[in-house]
Design an enzyme around this catalytic site. Sequence first.
Site, mmCIF file in Angstrom:
data_model
loop_
_atom_site.group_PDB
_atom_site.id
_atom_site.type_symbol
_atom_site.label_atom_id
_atom_site.label_comp_id
_atom_site.label_asym_id
_atom_site.label_seq_id
_atom_site.Cartn_x
_atom_site.Cartn_y
_atom_site.Cartn_z
ATOM 1 N N GLU A 28 -5.573 2.057 -6.940
ATOM 2 C CA GLU A 28 -5.773 3.181 -6.025
ATOM 3 C C GLU A 28 -7.060 3.960 -6.244
ATOM 4 O O GLU A 28 -7.549 4.621 -5.326
ATOM 5 C CB GLU A 28 -4.564 4.109 -6.120
ATOM 6 C CG GLU A 28 -3.356 3.476 -5.452
ATOM 7 C CD GLU A 28 -2.027 4.059 -5.881
ATOM 8 O OE1 GLU A 28 -1.387 4.713 -5.042
ATOM 9 O OE2 GLU A 28 -1.623 3.855 -7.036
ATOM 10 N N PHE B 191 0.808 -1.230 0.000
ATOM 11 C CA PHE B 191 0.000 0.000 0.000
ATOM 12 C C PHE B 191 0.833 1.269 0.000
ATOM 13 O O PHE B 191 0.369 2.321 0.393
ATOM 14 C CB PHE B 191 -0.966 0.003 1.192
ATOM 15 C CG PHE B 191 -1.634 -1.323 1.434
ATOM 16 C CD1 PHE B 191 -2.472 -1.865 0.478
ATOM 17 C CD2 PHE B 191 -1.397 -2.031 2.589
ATOM 18 C CE1 PHE B 191 -3.078 -3.099 0.679
ATOM 19 C CE2 PHE B 191 -1.986 -3.271 2.800
ATOM 20 C CZ PHE B 191 -2.835 -3.807 1.837
ATOM 21 N N ARG C 52 -9.443 -0.998 -20.272
ATOM 22 C CA ARG C 52 -9.688 -2.438 -20.420
ATOM 23 C C ARG C 52 -9.322 -3.166 -19.134
ATOM 24 O O ARG C 52 -8.176 -3.104 -18.679
ATOM 25 C CB ARG C 52 -8.857 -2.980 -21.581
ATOM 26 C CG ARG C 52 -9.139 -4.425 -21.937
ATOM 27 C CD ARG C 52 -8.238 -4.844 -23.091
ATOM 28 N NE ARG C 52 -8.668 -6.074 -23.707
ATOM 29 C CZ ARG C 52 -8.053 -6.654 -24.756
ATOM 30 N NH1 ARG C 52 -6.987 -6.063 -25.284
ATOM 31 N NH2 ARG C 52 -8.498 -7.777 -25.268
ATOM 32 N N LYS D 146 -5.992 0.772 -17.668
ATOM 33 C CA LYS D 146 -5.643 1.782 -16.676
ATOM 34 C C LYS D 146 -5.472 1.105 -15.315
ATOM 35 O O LYS D 146 -6.188 0.152 -15.005
ATOM 36 C CB LYS D 146 -6.735 2.848 -16.586
ATOM 37 C CG LYS D 146 -6.947 3.656 -17.856
ATOM 38 C CD LYS D 146 -8.062 4.671 -17.683
ATOM 39 C CE LYS D 146 -8.273 5.516 -18.931
ATOM 40 N NZ LYS D 146 -9.370 6.507 -18.765
ATOM 41 N N GLY E 290 -0.399 -9.158 -3.788
ATOM 42 C CA GLY E 290 -1.707 -9.722 -3.520
ATOM 43 C C GLY E 290 -2.745 -9.191 -4.480
ATOM 44 O O GLY E 290 -3.931 -9.512 -4.383
ATOM 45 N N THR E 291 -2.299 -8.386 -5.445
ATOM 46 C CA THR E 291 -3.217 -7.725 -6.373
ATOM 47 C C THR E 291 -3.599 -8.582 -7.567
ATOM 48 O O THR E 291 -4.558 -8.262 -8.268
ATOM 49 C CB THR E 291 -2.583 -6.426 -6.886
ATOM 50 O OG1 THR E 291 -1.302 -6.735 -7.442
ATOM 51 C CG2 THR E 291 -2.406 -5.423 -5.760
#
Length: 736
Positions: A703, A238, A626, A699, A465-466
Amino acid sequence: MSILGKPINRTDGWAKVSGAARYAAEHTLPGMAHAVLVTSTIPSGRVLRIDAGSAEQVPGLLLVMTHQNAPRLPDETRSGKVQPPIGRVLSLLQDDQVHYNNQPIGVVVADTLEHAREAAARLSVEYETAPAVLDFDEAKEHTHPPDKVLGEPADSARGNLQAGLLAGSARLDALYTTPYETHNPIEPHATVAAWDGGRLTLYDSTQYIKGVQRIVAQTLGIEPDQVTVLCPFTGGGFGCKGSVWSHVVLAAMAARQAGRPVKLVLDRNQMFGPVGTRPITAQRMKLAAMSDGRLTASSHDVLAYTSTIEDWIEPSALVTRMLYASPCQATTHRLARMNLGTPTFMRAPGEATGTFALEAALDELACQLGIDPVELRLRNYAEHDPEKNLPFSSKSLRQCYETGAERFGWSRRNPQPRSMRDGDKLVGYGMATATYPTRRSPAGASAAIDEEGHVRARSATQDLGTGTYTVMTQVAADALGVPVALVRFELGDSRMPEAPVSGGSTTVASVSSAVHAAATALRMKLIWIASADARSPLHGAIPDQVGVEDGWLYLKSEPAKRERMSSIVKRHGKGPVEVTADAAPGHEKEHYSMHAFGAVFVEVRVDEVLGEIRVPRVTGVYGVGRLLNQKTGYSQLMGGIVWGMGMALFEQTVYDKRNGRAVNGNLAEYHVPVNADVAQIDVLVVDEDEPHANPLGAKGIGEIGITGVAAALANAVYHATGKRIRHLPITLDKLL
C-alpha cells in the site's frame, strides 16, 4: 548465499500464463447451477412485492429467493451484523428494508447463466420509497464521530493548537476533497457454494480465507469446521475482498435451498455498492509555521460518508498525527450518513487520502514561505513518533528524500510556477512523502520434507497477485537450507494453518514469520533425527554444531562429514518429516512506532490550451526494511504508483443524486490509467535494517506505493500551471 531478496520469477507464473490457474468462478462441480444477484433500484424504502410469474416461465429456473421465502437465519445474525470490521452488516433477505440503490434483494437460480439472467430480468418489483440522503453537502449537516479509528481515538490533541496557529508567521487554512472511488479488480467477486449434508464448501474470491470460514459459519449458525473455503488464486482485491459481503452467504443459502451447487458472480455494475467503496472525504487542513519553515501548529479535520446501516471511517488524519514534528496539533474524524452502500478498505485506506491533503497543504505552505518543498519537510523531520512519543523501529526517510531528489533531478526545478516549458507544454515538478504503518498479525504454517528431498510448506493465506506463492517459497528454502526448486508453497485452503487477512500490508510480515519458523523447526527436527541415528555422520551433534547447505547438513568443524536431508528422511522410515509452527507479534509496539517511508517525485506536462495532463516520469524511493523479492516488490510499488496516478487524474464514482445509482458503474466510464497513460516509473528501495518488526525485518509494501502520489501530482500541476487544484480528480475542466 541467501535466496531472500533475489528477483526470482513467480512460481505461479506458468500456471497463470497457461490458464491452469483456476479462479473462484472457474471451478465447476457436478450438477452446478448458476445464480444471479437481484439488486434494488431505489435508495431507501421497502420492497412491497416481487412478482416472479413471468420469471417462472423461463426454462431451467430452479429458485427465486427473496425475503418472502429465504431461509431464516439464527436470531443472533438475522440482522446481518457479524464481527465488524471484517464481517459487515449484510443484506441477507431477512426483511423487506432497502437502505441503498443496488442492495441485494433477491437471488435467481437456474440451470444456465443465460436462463438465470433472463429470469432475473423478468422479475417485477414494487417498492414503497422513503426519503434518502444522496447529496454529500446535505449529509454534512448532520455528522457524528466514530467510536474508534482503527483502534485509535477518533480525535487527538497535543499542545495548544490555537496558540500554535497564532505563533506562526505563515498560515494555511484549506479544504481538500477526494471523491467516491470503486474497486475494480479484473476478477469480480465470485462464489461457488456446495453442500454435502451439513458441510459447506465455498470457492470464494477473497482476501481472507479464514475470515470467510468463521463469518459464514457464524451467520448460518454452524460450526467453523463444517465450512471449507478454497481460494488458490484471487484476481485482485485491493481491500474490497477483505470483508465477507452479502453475496457469499446468499450463495450458500441459495445452494442449500436449490439442493445443488450454485455459482454466483457479480456483474461489473454490482461492484458499485454492495461490496464497498472508498468514501468521499472533505479534509480541512490548518498549518502554521515560522519564517524558517518550522511548524508551530497543524490540524487535520476529516469528514467522510458512511452508510445508514453501519459506521465505517476513512482514517485520513492518522498519518498527520505521526509524520512531522508539529508541537501543537489536533485531528478529528466525523461521519455523515448517506443512503449509499457501506464504504470499506481501499488500497492504503486513510493514508492514500490523508497524504493527499497533508502533502498538498505542505506544498502550499512551502510556496508561501519561499522554501523548497523537500527542505520544508526536512526542517520538520520527526526523529521519533510525535504522537506516541516512541522511537521509530527504523526510518530511512532522509535517505529517500536525498536519493529520490538526485535520481529525479530535482535541483533542475525552477521554483516559480509556469516557469518551465517544453514547446507548447507547461512542465511541472512536484514531490510528496509516502508512508504506511508496518503491521503484523498472528499466523501459522507447516513444513514437510519427503524422501526425495521435496519440501512442501503450507498456510491458509491467499495470493492476490502480489507474489505470496513466490516469496513464501523463498522464505522456506532459505530457512531450511534447500534449493528453491525443491520447495512448493501451498495456500488457499481453510484447512491449512491459520493466516490473517491479506490487508493492511500484513501478509509478508505475518505469514513469512510463520513459514520461517516452520522451516527452521523442520531443519532442527532433521538435525535431531540425524544426531540420534548411529548410522549418520552427524551422530551425536547438537544443532549449533551443524551447518546447512543446498539440501545438505554438515558438521561445521568437519565439513566433509555431511548428509543429504533426503537421506535422513529415507532412513528415518516414517514418511515425510513434518512440523507446524506459529508466529505472533510480541510487545514491540509498546516500545517502537513502526512505519515504512518513502519519497515520490513527479514530472507533469500540461497542454496550456487544452489542459491535458501527461505524466512522463515518476521516481519513488522507499525504505521498507528487507525486500524479500526484488522483482515482485518493485512490481508492487509500481502498481501502487499507477493507482496513485489514477486517484489524482481519473478515478471518480459518480452517483445520480436523484436515485443513488452509480451512473458510471462499468469499466467503460469508470476511468483508470491504461498503458498509454503510464510512461517511466523509476523505483528504488534503499538498504534499511529493521530489527524489531518481525524476524525477517520486512515491512509490507502493498500500500505504501499509492501514498503521496496524488499529492505529488497535484503539486506538480500547480508548479506547471499556477492553478492549485484541491479537489480530486484533476480533470480538464478544473484547469481550463
